[in-house]
Structure formats: C-alpha cells, structure tokens
Design a protein around this motif. Structure first.
Motif, mmCIF file in Angstrom:
data_model
loop_
_atom_site.group_PDB
_atom_site.id
_atom_site.type_symbol
_atom_site.label_atom_id
_atom_site.label_comp_id
_atom_site.label_asym_id
_atom_site.label_seq_id
_atom_site.Cartn_x
_atom_site.Cartn_y
_atom_site.Cartn_z
ATOM 1 N N LYS A 41 0.825 -1.212 0.000
ATOM 2 C CA LYS A 41 0.000 0.000 0.000
ATOM 3 C C LYS A 41 0.857 1.259 0.000
ATOM 4 C CE LYS A 41 -2.073 -1.179 3.840
ATOM 5 N NZ LYS A 41 -1.307 -2.424 4.120
ATOM 6 N N SER A 42 1.832 1.299 0.906
ATOM 7 C CA SER A 42 2.693 2.482 0.956
ATOM 8 C C SER A 42 3.560 2.567 -0.298
ATOM 9 C CB SER A 42 3.586 2.455 2.195
ATOM 10 O OG SER A 42 2.794 2.620 3.352
ATOM 11 N N THR A 43 3.928 1.422 -0.833
ATOM 12 C CA THR A 43 4.706 1.414 -2.069
ATOM 13 C C THR A 43 3.903 2.066 -3.196
ATOM 14 O OG1 THR A 43 5.834 -0.592 -1.362
ATOM 15 C CG2 THR A 43 5.915 -0.074 -3.721
ATOM 16 N N PHE A 85 1.759 11.513 4.693
ATOM 17 C CA PHE A 85 2.736 10.450 4.951
ATOM 18 C C PHE A 85 2.299 9.540 6.096
ATOM 19 C CE2 PHE A 85 6.815 11.637 2.704
ATOM 20 C CZ PHE A 85 6.274 12.658 1.951
ATOM 21 N N GLN A 86 2.590 8.250 5.920
ATOM 22 C CA GLN A 86 2.371 7.323 7.028
ATOM 23 C C GLN A 86 3.301 7.698 8.181
ATOM 24 O OE1 GLN A 86 2.818 3.143 6.001
ATOM 25 N NE2 GLN A 86 2.179 2.456 8.038
ATOM 26 N N TYR A 87 4.546 8.104 7.832
ATOM 27 C CA TYR A 87 5.500 8.560 8.839
ATOM 28 C C TYR A 87 5.991 9.957 8.466
ATOM 29 C CZ TYR A 87 5.375 3.550 9.691
ATOM 30 O OH TYR A 87 4.943 2.271 9.941
ATOM 31 N N LEU A 170 -3.905 9.458 1.254
ATOM 32 C CA LEU A 170 -3.682 9.481 2.697
ATOM 33 C C LEU A 170 -3.222 8.105 3.143
ATOM 34 C CD1 LEU A 170 -7.014 11.327 3.645
ATOM 35 C CD2 LEU A 170 -4.836 12.308 2.930
ATOM 36 N N ASP A 171 -1.967 8.039 3.589
ATOM 37 C CA ASP A 171 -1.414 6.739 3.964
ATOM 38 C C ASP A 171 -1.553 6.543 5.472
ATOM 39 O OD1 ASP A 171 -0.162 4.335 4.114
ATOM 40 O OD2 ASP A 171 1.734 4.987 3.187
ATOM 41 N N GLU A 172 -2.562 5.811 5.858
ATOM 42 C CA GLU A 172 -2.819 5.498 7.276
ATOM 43 C C GLU A 172 -2.844 6.735 8.153
ATOM 44 O OE1 GLU A 172 -1.123 2.187 9.179
ATOM 45 O OE2 GLU A 172 -0.739 1.092 7.332
ATOM 46 N N THR A 173 -3.501 7.761 7.679
ATOM 47 C CA THR A 173 -3.587 8.985 8.472
ATOM 48 C C THR A 173 -4.388 8.739 9.746
ATOM 49 O OG1 THR A 173 -3.386 10.242 6.466
ATOM 50 C CG2 THR A 173 -4.237 11.434 8.349
HETATM 51 MG MG LIG Z 1 2.242 1.305 4.740
#
Ligand SMILES: [Mg+2]
Ligand SMILES: Nc1ncnc2c1ncn2[C@@H]1O[C@H](COP(=O)(O)OP(=O)(O)OP(=O)(O)O)[C@@H](O)[C@H]1O
Lengths: 249, 486
Positions: A41-43, A85-87, A170-173
């Motif tokens: 997913k993040s990729t 960003f997730q992070y 939105l990555d795991e916001t």
């Molecule tokens: Mg991820």
C-alpha cells in the motif's frame, strides 16, 4: 482523474512489490485501500507521489490526462497531488509555518495564483486551524519536530487543507489517533471532498470509513488489487480478515 | 520497458539553478605590479610606492625578518599544495596618474566592475545606509559617504590614506592586537600589505551606517594582503561589513589578510563577513587560499566585540576570528557558517581569551559539508587565572550533505580559574532523502528544499547579519551548494 494500468514496481534489491495494479479514480470520488501489512500500500502511494527508491518496470499512470510518472515529485505536488505520509518527516530548524507558506506559494504559483502575503497567509491559516481545532503553538515549532504521533497526522491534514490538492493520497492517516483526533481528521477530509477532487485513503480500520464514507473499497494483497466493492466491503473485512485473500501473493 | 518512477531524480541543483560562480569575470585594466618574489627590496618598493613614513618601513622590514625565520603552520586539518612564495607578485595596483580625489575620478572600468558585483560606488545609487571602501587587488579605489561620516568625527578611509592623514592613530594601534610576528601569514601580511580599510569612531558616537569594505582580487598570480584596523573609542558603536570575490582562475591565489579590532571602554564593534572568494571548480582546480588572521581586543571594561562570518568561498579557509577579553565584563561573540562543497576545505573557528573578570563569550558555529568538502571547527576557550566568573557557551553543529564529505569538531578548553563556567554542545546531522522527498512532495523544488533546510540550520547565525546582507547570504548558501544533491 487518476488511472493506473497494470502497474509493476520493484525496490532497489530487485524485489517486485507491485505486481500489476489496475485502479481508476474519477473526479469527486473517495476510494479506500485496505490490505495486510507489507502488501504494498505504501509502495503504491510512494510510486504515485514519486518517492525515490522505486522503479516502475511496467504499466502506466495517467493523472488529469498527463503521464504522472514522467514528472518529478515536486512537479506532481505542484500539479495537485498530495501525499499524507504514514510517517511524517521531521525537519529541525525549519519553522512549520514558514515551511507551509513556502509550499503553498509554490503550489499557488503553479496554479497561476499570486503569492499570499504574510497577512493573507495568516488569515487562511487561522481559518483552517479553526476547522481542524489545532492550536497555533504547533505552527511555531520545527516541521514535525517533537510532535506526538497524533500531532504529526493532524499536521498532515492541516497541510492538505491549506494546499487544497486535486488528488489526496492518505497513507494510514487514521492510525494512532485518539477518538477526537480521528473525528478532526475526518472533518478535514470531508471538507476537501468535492466534485473536482479525488481522495485515496489507505487504512486498516473501518472506523475512519464511518466518518468518511468511501465510494469504493479495494483490497490490496501481494501487490495486486484482489477485490473491489462498495463501502460494505470494509465491514465485511472487519469481520472476516484478509485470510481469504492471503494467497494472492 | 524499464523506467524509474521519478525520471527527474537525477536532476541536479546545477541544472535547476544554472548559476555557478557569478563573479568569475576578469576586468581588463592596465595595472602596475612589482616583479615577482619577496625580499627586503620588494618590501621597500611597496613602502616607497605608498610614500610611507620611515617608521612604517621599519615596521614592515621587522615583520619580514620575522617571517623569514618562520615556517608555514601545518597543524590545521588541510591539504595544501606547496606555495611558492617567491613566484607570487606582492603588489598590483590599477594604473593611474594620481590617487582619485572623488568618485568622478575613479576609472570607469573599475566602477563598472563593482556595479557588476552589485556594489555600486556611486553614492546616489549606493546601498542606503552603507558606506563602502572598495579594495581592488591591493589598492583602495573608492570610499563612499566619507564627508557624511566626517561630520560625526568618524574616520573611514583606505589604510594608505590613514597612514598619511592619521599617522599617530595608526602608529598607536597597528600591530597592537596582532603583532607582526604573531604567525606566519600575519608576518607575511605585515611585511607586504598594500592597502585595506581604516575606521575610527570617536567617544560616544554611534556610527549611523554600516561601514563596509569590498575586496576584489583581479590580477593573476597576485596575492592579496590587506590590512584592516578598526578602533571604537569609549562608548562608541560601529557595525562593519566585509565582502569579497575574485575572478575564476585555474591557479590558486593567496589571500592573507589581517584584521585588528580595538574596543575601548563601553564600546561595541560588530564585524560581519560574507566571504565568497572563488572556491575553485568542481574538480578542485583553482580557487583562493584564504589564510587570514582576525582578532579583536576588548580593551576596556564593558566592551563588546561580535564576529559574524558566512564563509562560502575559497578553496582553503584558515581563519579564527578571536576575542581577547581584557576589560572586566567584556563580551566576545563568534557566529559562523562555513560551507564546503566539491573539494573545498575549511579549518575555521575562534579563540576566546578571558582575562578580565565577569567576561562572557558565546560561540555558535555551523559547518555544512557537501560534495567531498572537509569542514573543521577548531576553537579555543581559555580562562586565565584572573578571569573571575568567566562564562563561555559554545555550540557547534555540523550538517552533512551526501556521504563523501567530512565534518570535524576540535574544541580546546583551558580553564585556569575555578569559578569559570564553560559549556560545550556539539551535534552532527545529515540531510536525509526522506527530508528532501517530504519537501518536494509539498511542492518545493530540490533547490528550494535544500535552501530551506540549510537556512533553517544556520538561522541563529544569519540573524546576526545586517538585514541587507542576510538576504544575500541566504542566496549565496543556495548557490554554494549547487550540485550537491542529485
Ligand atoms: Mg504502509
Ligand atoms: N524502500 C524499501 N526498501 C526495502 N523494502 C521496501 C521498501 N519499500 C517497501 N519495501 C518492502 O515492500 C513491501 C511492501 O511494503 P509497503 O510499505 O508498501 O507495505 P504496506 O502495505 O504499506 O504495509 P503496512 O500496512 O505495514 O504499512 C514490504 O515487504 C517492505 O518491506
């Protein structure tokens, strides 16, 4: 708005992470992407936003009729692509407010709008802060420096609200947020929703989708989208887990 | 089919900015030079050219004799190609009949040069609130706003003129902070210096404008050895600025300046430098060797000397602006940004010598290394036995861009009075790919992102610069780092 066709991407060690993604997001739609840890997913978010370290080996991504992959990360951002960003990354010494103003003005210039002067900028900031119930003290600190996990996520949504992107990823916001923060984040996303914009939300939890009701839900597993459906798919996943899709890898 | 997700990853700042060193041009002007080499005759030649009094010739010869006995210092963390002191030329001056009496008499070619450098010498066009002394090769070519300053009793002129018109002041203070035999390069300078700037601010006067010297090396194979002497009399204040550039040449050029500051009781001197000598090309060819001795004496009680430097140029920088805190309650400050990119090397820092009671010093050093640049902070804090209640705070931060550069921090602390409080903090950080990506994802170009991060890193130092120059310095930082990320 966004059309992904047969997208394959690999990381530096040669391992293929995305193995043929097909996804179309129309203007005005909100799509949710769910899937097990490490499924890519993040990729996918990284490849769409131009993060270095990924190589696209096959497929295409069209954004507003343009070849998205031909643009550098900052060109994509100026064209209206936003990644929460997730992070979120810390940048010591760079004032959060100053950073945001530089970002906003570069995006505005690309849209053919004039720079905001300090007064106009402050006014815009105050309006969004109020909407998102964020304290002003966060703005005077270094970008994400010393922010709690939840504060970082709120700051991402605040930036999104200011930059008003056409396509927000939105990555795991919603991960790591308390109940109030989750509501606030949802309010920010819903405020952005509109016929001209599209939103792709990567999430592990149904609870965000109660506040931001998606048009489509996709399951990403083993680098492929293995199932797509309406909002009820998320509920179903909450009950059954990803077991049924685990073999796709 | 294979295609990187970010085609533009390889773009470099150079492509984006396309600027490079902007000041590398050469002015075609007839000049008069001494024959190459260095001996007592050359020293006498320079002194005669400048129609100096006997005492100054003797002073120079004394320095020369010191220098002959001395060896080049090699303790710095620098790789320096051997310098042939006999091959260099020690005097070069734009040729003209007589010294210009006013700006109208200055060679138009020279005025054009300074205009190209963004330093208009025409008083109407000049930067508001900045008086400039322009030094071209070894000679001061123009000083602006002199009359206006004279009304307040402030003397601001070329060193040569000061020797002629204010000989007693020069004689009283010259070499009183940096003695002629202080070190190899200071001795060399003392023997052969040809011009520079002089400023004197009388008691109780607050100098209403920035005083500024703009140094320009033009001639080939010529060393530049200028001398600056600033005296702030009791209760006065002056802010002084120094800028420098040089043409782009393939061979290294030597620059060995001496700056002496004297602050009497209750006086304050703020000395800022934006050093942008030609740094050499990306392969390390050419560039200025900058071996400079800068020192200030807080002679009176409650006096203050503050050094701010932004060092972006030069192939090699060897420079330790220092404060001798003699007066009780005197204050010394050193704020520094040093950038090394490509093959540049910098060994820079400060010395704070606490002699008086309740003396305080602050050191903030920001070193930025990119490319294969090497950056060393070298600082001495010495608290002498009589310095009751002395305080020092030192902060040294290093920022690395890429993985082929180096940063080194060498603090020396000597405490000879138990009441002293000395604090030292040091950090080293790196600009990460994640930080760059985060900025670019928010719409900033690679160039803007780097400049934002670097300026954030240096802001405590940049805020010490006078306004007009802070902006210039920020741009300079970005240009200096061209090609360092890609
Ligand atoms: Mg991820
Ligand atoms: N830059 C990278 N270097 C090495 N491995 C990577 C890199 N990026 C992704 N991977 C690997 O690719 C796989 C997919 O990672 P990705 O971050 O896309 O998963 P995800 O679906 O977002 O997972 P999560 O739900 O835990 O956030 C993982 O095995 C991960 O370790």
């Amino acid at each position: 708005m966004l059309e992904i066709r047969n997208l394959h991407a690999r990381i530096a060690d040669g391992r293929e992470i995305l193995k043929g993604i097909d996804l179309a997001v129309a203007a005005g739609e909100v799509h949710a992407i769910m899937g097990p840890n490490g499924s890519g997913k993040s990729t996918l978010a990284g490849v769409l936003s131009g993060r270095p370290g990924y190589e696209v080996t096959e497929g295409s991504v069209t954004y507003l009729g343009r070849d998205l992959l031909a643009l550098g990360p900052d060109e994509r951002a100026r064209a209206g692509v936003f990644l929460a960003f997730q992070y979120p990354v810390e940048i010591p010494g760079v004032n959060n407010m100053y950073f945001l103003r530089a970002a906003l003005n570069s995006v505005r210039r690309a849209r053919g709008e004039a720079d905001l002067d300090a007064g106009q900028f402050l006014k815009a900031v105050r309006a969004k802060l109020k909407l998102l119930e964020i304290g002003e003290d966060l703005l005077q600190r270094g970008v994400n420096v010393g922010f709690s996990g939840g504060e970082k996520k709120r700051n991402e949504i605040f930036q999104m609200a200011m930059l008003e992107p056409r396509l927000a990823i939105l990555d795991e916001t919603d991960s790591g947020l308390d109940i109030d923060a989750l509501r606030m984040v949802a309010r920010g996303i819903n405020a952005l929703r509109g016929p001209e914009r599209s939103i792709v939300m990567i999430t592990h939890y149904q609870r965000l989708l109660e506040h931001v009701v998606p048009d489509r839900v996709h399951v990403l597993s083993g680098g492929r989208i293995v199932k797509s459906g309406g909002k009820e798919l998320a509920l179903e996943l909450e009950l059954t887990g990803y077991g049924a899709y685990g073999d796709a890898a | 089919m294979s295609r990187p997700a970010t085609v533009k990853n390889a773009e470099t700042l150079r492509d984006v900015a396309g600027e490079g060193y902007k000041y590398g041009f050469v002015t075609e002007i007839e000049s008069e030079s001494a024959p190459p080499g260095l001996n007592e005759d050359i020293v006498a030649f320079i002194s005669a050219k400048k129609e100096e009094p006997r005492w100054l010739l003797d002073w120079r010869l004394d320095a020369f004799r010191h220098w002959r006995q001395m060896a080049e210092p090699h303790w710095a963390k620098l790789r320096v190609a051997p310098i042939d002191y006999q091959a260099a030329t020690y005097y070069s001056a734009p040729k003209r009949q007589n010294a210009p009496k006013s700006l109208d008499e200055v060679d138009p070619e020279l005025l054009k040069t300074y205009e190209k450098l963004g330093i208009p010498l025409n008083e109407r066009a000049a930067l508001a609130g900045v008086a400039v002394d322009a030094v071209f090769d070894s000679v001061s070519v123009a000083t602006t706003f002199k009359d206006k300053l004279a009304e307040l009793g402030i003397i601001f002129c070329s060193f040569g003129e000061a020797v002629r018109e204010h000989g007693d002041l020069v004689r009283q203070y010259l070499g009183s902070v940096v003695p002629p035999g202080d070190n190899f390069f200071a001795a060399l300078n003392s023997a052969v210096f040809s011009d520079g700037s002089f400023a004197y601010v009388p008691p109780g006067v607050r100098c209403p404008m920035e005083l500024s010297t703009y140094f320009r090396i033009n001639a080939a194979k010529t060393g530049q050895f200028e001398r600056t002497l600033i005296i702030a009399d009791k209760g006065s204040y002056v802010s002084y600025l120094e800028g420098c550039t040089a043409p782009q040449r393939d061979e290294n050029q030597l620059h060995a300046a001496v700056v002496e500051l004297v602050a009497l009781e209750g006086a304050e001197i703020k000395y800022s430098t934006v050093q942008n000598w030609y740094p050499g090309d990306a392969e390390g060819k050419g560039g200025i060797y900058n071996f400079v001795t800068k020192r200030g004496a807080c002679r009176g009680a409650n006096s203050k000397i503050s050094w701010t430097q932004v060092e972006t140029g030069s192939a090699i920088t060897w420079k330790y602006p220092s404060c001798i805190l003699e007066g009780d309650n005197s204050v010394g400050e050193f704020y520094s940004v040093a950038i090394t990119n490509n093959l540049q090397q910098a060994d820079t820092g400060t010395k704070m010598i606490h002699l008086g009671r309740n003396t305080r010093s602050t050191i903030v050093s920001k070193g930025i290394s990119a490319g294969r640049g090497q950056n060393t902070y070298r600082g001495l804090v010495r608290i002498q036995p009589k310095a009751e209640n002395a305080r020092n705070y030192t902060q040294c931060d290093s920022l690395l861009i890429g993985h082929k550069c180096g940063a080194h921090t060498l603090p020396y602390i000597e405490v000879r009075n138990p009441s002293a409080r000395v604090e030292h903090e040091a950090t080293t950080s790196k600009i990460s790919d994640d930080q760059m990506f985060y900025c670019r994802q928010r719409g900033l170009t690679q160039e803007d992102a780097l400049s934002l991060i670097v300026n954030g890193f240096c802001k405590e130092v940049l805020k010490e610069l006078p306004m007009e120059f802070a902006v210039e310095a920020q741009k300079l930082l970005a240009v200096s780092l061209e090609g360092s990320v890609g």
